[in-house]
Design a protein around this motif. Sequence first.
Motif, PDB file in Angstrom:
ATOM      1  N   THR A   1       0.822  -1.236   0.141  1.00  0.00           N
ATOM      2  CA  THR A   1       0.033  -0.212   0.220  1.00  0.00           C
ATOM      3  C   THR A   1       0.690   1.304  -0.002  1.00  0.00           C
ATOM      4  O   THR A   1       0.717   2.132  -0.849  1.00  0.00           O
ATOM      5  CB  THR A   1      -1.044   0.056   1.206  1.00  0.00           C
TER       6      THR A   1
ATOM      7  N   ALA B   1       1.789   3.853  -3.228  1.00  0.00           N
ATOM      8  CA  ALA B   1       1.223   5.653  -3.114  1.00  0.00           C
ATOM      9  C   ALA B   1       2.419   6.514  -3.146  1.00  0.00           C
ATOM     10  O   ALA B   1       2.474   7.629  -3.009  1.00  0.00           O
ATOM     11  CB  ALA B   1       0.656   5.556  -1.564  1.00  0.00           C
TER      12      ALA B   1
ATOM     13  N   ARG C   1      -3.570   4.149   4.662  1.00  0.00           N
ATOM     14  CA  ARG C   1      -4.527   4.509   3.725  1.00  0.00           C
ATOM     15  C   ARG C   1      -4.949   6.044   4.434  1.00  0.00           C
ATOM     16  O   ARG C   1      -5.218   7.044   3.963  1.00  0.00           O
ATOM     17  CB  ARG C   1      -5.705   3.738   3.558  1.00  0.00           C
TER      18      ARG C   1
END
Length: 306
Positions: free
Chosen positions: A50, A54, A268
Amino acid sequence: MTHPPATPSAPSPIDRLALAVATEPERAVNPFMSAPSGAREEAMRFLLQTGAEAGVRMIATQPSGDGERLLGQAWPFPSPFRVTVRTVALSEGLDRVEARARRSLERLGLPRGEALLVDNAADLAGAEGRALWDRLQALKARGLFRSIGFCATIEDGPALLARRLEADVVQIACNLLDQRAAAEGVLDEIKSVGAEVHLSSVFAGGLLFAGGDDLPPHLADHAQALSRTRRRLAERRCDPMQAALAYVFSLETVDRVVASVASAAEMRAILAAAHAPCPDLNWSELALEAPAAFTADARIRISSAA
């Protein structure tokens, strides 16, 4: 036909973000604590993927717990990450400090690290401080680490120490509630001697998110001030995580912002908060009036990089 030169886009805050993956019980919910081994590794792999997708490119580690081993088993391939490593305490002996730094790279599955940081700046001020620094310089000279430095609080006189040692990196606590390192020019002084500035404790050890009933007894006197800060943020429609990150990313001398994260869901949330536009805030009115009182245990929060 000539075209005007392209205007360079503003750098993303994610370019300056570093992750400290919390595998110890530093969160109310931590997937690395109770899950079986295979699930823990999968949770770490998902978190790292993740972050990588990003654009995060740095991971900050510490030698305690099982974090280094989990990271070593979960890197995406090819891994985009550079890694900072911290030493064990000098009280364990110089040989142990050097051996454990080497062992950290082995556990991480890496041929070299980005930076090796002395965990406690006070170790460098003692009688064996120069010998300790010489060990770090030797590891750098052998190519095991690209840079060396130390973790500090404002009370350690980090700029003077960085100048004396010609340190490459200084990691120091600074956040919305305790802005002294920025307000008193310490970050600028560190930068002026040629060292990179890495910020830790950017979420104030979780205090920004804690209600009055959640505060430890020695911080109870700050409940009203913390409530006032949260109320001011709510009035401006800016949540605490968003404000915390907006503040540290507003500091131009900061090279890296080290944020503690315990799951892909937290990852997130941090990414969303980092990208969210924040209203103009008067940063100084959001700080605690006597931050030294709540940073008495700052060394603990530096260790968790929270």
